[in-house]
Design a protein around this motif. Structure first.
Motif, mmCIF file in Angstrom:
data_model
loop_
_atom_site.group_PDB
_atom_site.id
_atom_site.type_symbol
_atom_site.label_atom_id
_atom_site.label_comp_id
_atom_site.label_asym_id
_atom_site.label_seq_id
_atom_site.Cartn_x
_atom_site.Cartn_y
_atom_site.Cartn_z
ATOM 1 N N PRO A 219 -81.723 -58.723 -78.143
ATOM 2 C CA PRO A 219 -82.992 -58.306 -77.539
ATOM 3 C C PRO A 219 -83.670 -57.141 -78.259
ATOM 4 N N ASP B 3 -89.278 -64.800 -82.118
ATOM 5 C CA ASP B 3 -89.224 -65.984 -81.262
ATOM 6 C C ASP B 3 -87.835 -66.623 -81.184
ATOM 7 N N LEU B 4 -86.874 -66.107 -81.948
ATOM 8 C CA LEU B 4 -85.525 -66.688 -81.910
ATOM 9 C C LEU B 4 -84.795 -66.244 -80.647
ATOM 10 N N PRO B 5 -84.378 -67.193 -79.798
ATOM 11 C CA PRO B 5 -83.740 -66.826 -78.532
ATOM 12 C C PRO B 5 -82.340 -66.227 -78.698
ATOM 13 N N ASN B 6 -81.646 -66.551 -79.792
ATOM 14 C CA ASN B 6 -80.273 -66.062 -79.952
ATOM 15 C C ASN B 6 -80.190 -64.709 -80.657
ATOM 16 N N ARG C 276 -85.195 -58.543 -81.430
ATOM 17 C CA ARG C 276 -86.362 -59.368 -81.106
ATOM 18 C C ARG C 276 -87.571 -58.494 -80.781
ATOM 19 N N GLN D 137 -91.049 -58.258 -82.857
ATOM 20 C CA GLN D 137 -92.325 -58.516 -82.191
ATOM 21 C C GLN D 137 -93.300 -57.371 -82.443
#
Length: 106
Positions: free
Chosen positions: A66, A60-63, A69, A73
């Motif tokens: 990709p 969930d960390l936007p920084n 992330r 997930q």
């Protein structure tokens, strides 16, 4: 317990989220403990649940990059499955079991 000490390390004193590197370090540490404890005794549901939550927090960390992330997930979902499989299943009573248990109480 190790997980309780680790949980407190993920939040800074002002309740701000910890840095991603700390979360990655912690989840790797937790995963190694899960693997070690799984070899010694039956796997720990609480530890698997903490691992799943940490991976979800990383996803969930936007920084975060990709690819990292997406990996977090995917791993979070897989650990969620481990938690579900490891949870004790409630007893299912069929009609025969109900009749037999009712006859014993008389």
């Amino acid at each position: 317990m190790v997980t309780e000490k680790m949980d407190s390390a993920f939040v800074e004193p002002n309740s701000a989220p910890a840095q991603p590197e700390l979360l990655v370090s912690a989840v790797l540490h937790l995963m190694s403990h899960y693997t070690a404890s799984n070899q010694e005794t039956k796997s720990c549901v609480k530890l698997a649940s903490v691992i799943e939550r940490h991976l979800k927090a990383l996803a969930d960390l936007p920084n975060l990059a990709p690819v990292l992330r997406a990996t977090c997930q995917q791993l979070s979902e897989q650990w969620g499955t481990v938690v579900e499989r490891t949870m004790p299943q409630p007893e299912k009573f069929n009609l025969f079991a109900r009749i037999v248990s009712g006859a014993r109480s008389i």
